[in-house]
Design a protein around this motif. Sequence first.
Motif, PDB file in Angstrom:
ATOM      1  N   ARG A 400       0.847  -1.195   0.000  1.00  0.00           N
ATOM      2  CA  ARG A 400       0.000   0.000   0.000  1.00  0.00           C
ATOM      3  C   ARG A 400       0.881   1.243   0.000  1.00  0.00           C
ATOM      4  NH1 ARG A 400      -5.333   0.613   1.312  1.00  0.00           N
ATOM      5  NH2 ARG A 400      -5.374  -1.585   1.978  1.00  0.00           N
ATOM      6  N   LEU A 401       0.626   2.165  -0.949  1.00  0.00           N
ATOM      7  CA  LEU A 401       1.385   3.406  -1.065  1.00  0.00           C
ATOM      8  C   LEU A 401       0.430   4.588  -1.044  1.00  0.00           C
ATOM      9  CD1 LEU A 401       3.890   2.409  -3.892  1.00  0.00           C
ATOM     10  CD2 LEU A 401       4.326   2.470  -1.447  1.00  0.00           C
ATOM     11  N   ALA A 402       0.927   5.702  -0.500  1.00  0.00           N
ATOM     12  CA  ALA A 402       0.089   6.899  -0.415  1.00  0.00           C
ATOM     13  C   ALA A 402       0.106   7.705  -1.700  1.00  0.00           C
ATOM     14  CB  ALA A 402       0.538   7.768   0.757  1.00  0.00           C
ATOM     15  N   THR A 403       1.064   7.437  -2.584  1.00  0.00           N
ATOM     16  CA  THR A 403       1.208   8.221  -3.812  1.00  0.00           C
ATOM     17  C   THR A 403       1.152   7.314  -5.026  1.00  0.00           C
ATOM     18  OG1 THR A 403       3.611   8.082  -3.673  1.00  0.00           O
ATOM     19  CG2 THR A 403       2.570  10.007  -2.672  1.00  0.00           C
ATOM     20  N   SER A 404       0.713   7.883  -6.136  1.00  0.00           N
ATOM     21  CA  SER A 404       0.670   7.140  -7.394  1.00  0.00           C
ATOM     22  C   SER A 404       1.953   7.392  -8.178  1.00  0.00           C
ATOM     23  CB  SER A 404      -0.545   7.574  -8.216  1.00  0.00           C
ATOM     24  OG  SER A 404      -0.491   8.969  -8.474  1.00  0.00           O
ATOM     25  N   GLY A 405       2.158   6.626  -9.249  1.00  0.00           N
ATOM     26  CA  GLY A 405       3.326   6.826 -10.099  1.00  0.00           C
ATOM     27  C   GLY A 405       3.848   5.519 -10.641  1.00  0.00           C
ATOM     28  N   ASP A 406       5.010   5.600 -11.315  1.00  0.00           N
ATOM     29  CA  ASP A 406       5.662   4.424 -11.877  1.00  0.00           C
ATOM     30  C   ASP A 406       6.662   3.874 -10.859  1.00  0.00           C
ATOM     31  OD1 ASP A 406       4.308   4.692 -14.278  1.00  0.00           O
ATOM     32  OD2 ASP A 406       5.814   6.043 -15.105  1.00  0.00           O
ATOM     33  N   TYR A 407       6.676   2.557 -10.717  1.00  0.00           N
ATOM     34  CA  TYR A 407       7.559   1.909  -9.762  1.00  0.00           C
ATOM     35  C   TYR A 407       8.212   0.695 -10.404  1.00  0.00           C
ATOM     36  CZ  TYR A 407       5.232   4.747  -6.238  1.00  0.00           C
ATOM     37  OH  TYR A 407       4.737   5.803  -5.510  1.00  0.00           O
ATOM     38  N   ALA A 408       9.435   0.420  -9.966  1.00  0.00           N
ATOM     39  CA  ALA A 408      10.115  -0.807 -10.345  1.00  0.00           C
ATOM     40  C   ALA A 408       9.862  -1.862  -9.275  1.00  0.00           C
ATOM     41  CB  ALA A 408      11.608  -0.544 -10.506  1.00  0.00           C
ATOM     42  N   LEU A 409       9.798  -3.114  -9.687  1.00  0.00           N
ATOM     43  CA  LEU A 409       9.344  -4.194  -8.823  1.00  0.00           C
ATOM     44  C   LEU A 409      10.349  -5.338  -8.830  1.00  0.00           C
ATOM     45  CD1 LEU A 409       6.880  -5.696  -7.314  1.00  0.00           C
ATOM     46  CD2 LEU A 409       6.358  -6.577  -9.593  1.00  0.00           C
ATOM     47  N   THR A 410      10.629  -5.927  -7.654  1.00  0.00           N
ATOM     48  CA  THR A 410      11.393  -7.171  -7.577  1.00  0.00           C
ATOM     49  C   THR A 410      10.603  -8.175  -6.747  1.00  0.00           C
ATOM     50  OG1 THR A 410      12.623  -6.592  -5.571  1.00  0.00           O
ATOM     51  CG2 THR A 410      13.595  -5.939  -7.675  1.00  0.00           C
ATOM     52  N   VAL A 411      10.619  -9.421  -7.202  1.00  0.00           N
ATOM     53  CA  VAL A 411      10.040 -10.528  -6.447  1.00  0.00           C
ATOM     54  C   VAL A 411      11.112 -11.610  -6.392  1.00  0.00           C
ATOM     55  CG1 VAL A 411       8.169 -12.201  -6.281  1.00  0.00           C
ATOM     56  CG2 VAL A 411       7.744  -9.954  -7.302  1.00  0.00           C
ATOM     57  N   PHE A 412      11.494 -12.003  -5.167  1.00  0.00           N
ATOM     58  CA  PHE A 412      12.600 -12.946  -5.031  1.00  0.00           C
ATOM     59  C   PHE A 412      12.317 -13.929  -3.916  1.00  0.00           C
ATOM     60  CE2 PHE A 412      16.692 -14.155  -3.059  1.00  0.00           C
ATOM     61  CZ  PHE A 412      17.224 -14.852  -4.126  1.00  0.00           C
ATOM     62  N   ARG A 413      12.678 -15.181  -4.199  1.00  0.00           N
ATOM     63  CA  ARG A 413      12.637 -16.236  -3.186  1.00  0.00           C
ATOM     64  C   ARG A 413      13.788 -17.183  -3.469  1.00  0.00           C
ATOM     65  NH1 ARG A 413      10.866 -21.395  -2.203  1.00  0.00           N
ATOM     66  NH2 ARG A 413       9.785 -21.799  -0.234  1.00  0.00           N
ATOM     67  N   PRO A 414      14.553 -17.592  -2.424  1.00  0.00           N
ATOM     68  CA  PRO A 414      15.644 -18.531  -2.664  1.00  0.00           C
ATOM     69  C   PRO A 414      15.159 -19.771  -3.402  1.00  0.00           C
ATOM     70  CG  PRO A 414      15.765 -17.681  -0.427  1.00  0.00           C
ATOM     71  CD  PRO A 414      14.476 -17.179  -1.009  1.00  0.00           C
ATOM     72  N   GLY A 415      15.954 -20.206  -4.373  1.00  0.00           N
ATOM     73  CA  GLY A 415      15.577 -21.350  -5.186  1.00  0.00           C
ATOM     74  C   GLY A 415      14.928 -20.970  -6.495  1.00  0.00           C
ATOM     75  N   TYR A 416      14.619 -19.679  -6.658  1.00  0.00           N
ATOM     76  CA  TYR A 416      13.998 -19.183  -7.890  1.00  0.00           C
ATOM     77  C   TYR A 416      14.838 -18.047  -8.467  1.00  0.00           C
ATOM     78  CZ  TYR A 416       9.729 -21.714  -6.605  1.00  0.00           C
ATOM     79  OH  TYR A 416       8.821 -22.681  -6.278  1.00  0.00           O
ATOM     80  N   LEU A 417      14.756 -17.873  -9.771  1.00  0.00           N
ATOM     81  CA  LEU A 417      15.374 -16.713 -10.377  1.00  0.00           C
ATOM     82  C   LEU A 417      14.566 -15.473 -10.008  1.00  0.00           C
ATOM     83  CD1 LEU A 417      16.153 -18.106 -13.955  1.00  0.00           C
ATOM     84  CD2 LEU A 417      17.713 -17.885 -12.021  1.00  0.00           C
TER      85      LEU A 417
END
Length: 443
Positions: A400-417
Amino acid sequence: MTPDGRRAARRVRSLMLCLVACAGLSACGPGRPPHRPGRAPVPPAPGPDDLQGPAALAIDGRQVYIVDVPAQVIRRLDLDTRRLTTIVPREPVRYPVDIAVARDHALVVGEINRVVRLDPATGGVTLLATAAALQRARYGGMLTAVATDAGGGIHLAGFDRVGRLEPDGTVSGVSAPLGTIGDLLADADGTLFVSVTGPFASLQRILRVGAGGGPVTTVVGPGTPVRGADGSPQPRVTAPYNLAVDPHGHLVFSDRTRILRWDRASGTVQVVSAQHPAEAAWAGLVVAADGTPIVSDHFANRVRRIDLRSGRLAALAGRHTPLPVLALPERPSTYPYPVDETCSNDPGDAVLEVRAQGGRGTPVPDAAVRLFAPDGAATRDAAGLEIKVMTDRDGVARLRLATSGDYALTVFRPGYLPAVGAVRLSTSCTARLPVPLTPAPLP
């Protein structure tokens, strides 16, 4: 595709490459990205013995060993000369996640799906445990931490269990599921201290596990009171992670950007150091023989020591390489993942719902989801803490963010790229983003 569309697609691909480097999750090539007018100069490319993303630490006398994740190498730092060198193994060490020092001064290196012994003098590598042995021990074929004790024992932490590695490569004394394990520390008698993380504050704690997977007790839990050096009350423990022991036998651990100490005799927790930058990301912690804590600052590419008198940081190795500026497209026409968005007429925050998916759409729990602003800075909540959410057992995380806009995203879990991409968020709207995760290839 139109010329504008092709340019936008190239920018998104550039974003993904920059973000992987920013998160320190994969190795980057030796080239330097072009300097953009009005931006900060890009630091020079790292040399063969430069830190690229220090993580787990181990200490043997005056030698500190560092797991450099992007480079997939083990570095050695001499505390007397401040000289940093790279240990060259005779065969590759792949996907190292943790490291410990054995009684004979060799290194025990935990990779994602095996354990090896590395001789720092000769570079010799000996296989200690295979992925098959870890599977039989119900570790899920994935390691998260290794530890050694004064008696020569080697202890392993899988995704949610701990056990002892036997000389024949099998794992004995496997515990019951403890929760998602962050770090592991072993006492001389085989007692283990385990930091447990999770998507909720109620799950984050430090456990003591008796020898052979015996009784489990909580030594530091949610809301454990903390005292300053003068005895004044401090913010309570919220997210214990890295574990170490000081010369007096007390447990030293990181709690977000703080370093705390748990007194074995009294059971009280005291602040060792709290004067750290808000963007600090402690990825490793050891304590020298004189009691000085040493931490790896992953995103700043530095190993630092903490002065016990002032609590301040001083660099030991590495050079400051600020997070790269993310080249987000000004008017992106496409994103790596499809976004399903619903909005309301009532004013409200921008909400991102990430659904991490493995093969055949199966949910991936306990994956770390982070957002970065276009200038490369991590997003933060009203209290100044980084917004980092773990996916639940259904593979879902809500940010949840208070402001709108463009964001970069990372999703990481050991064992996965690592999965990286970009998303545009709007206030009063909820964006739903399925993110596919690909298992990391076996060595």
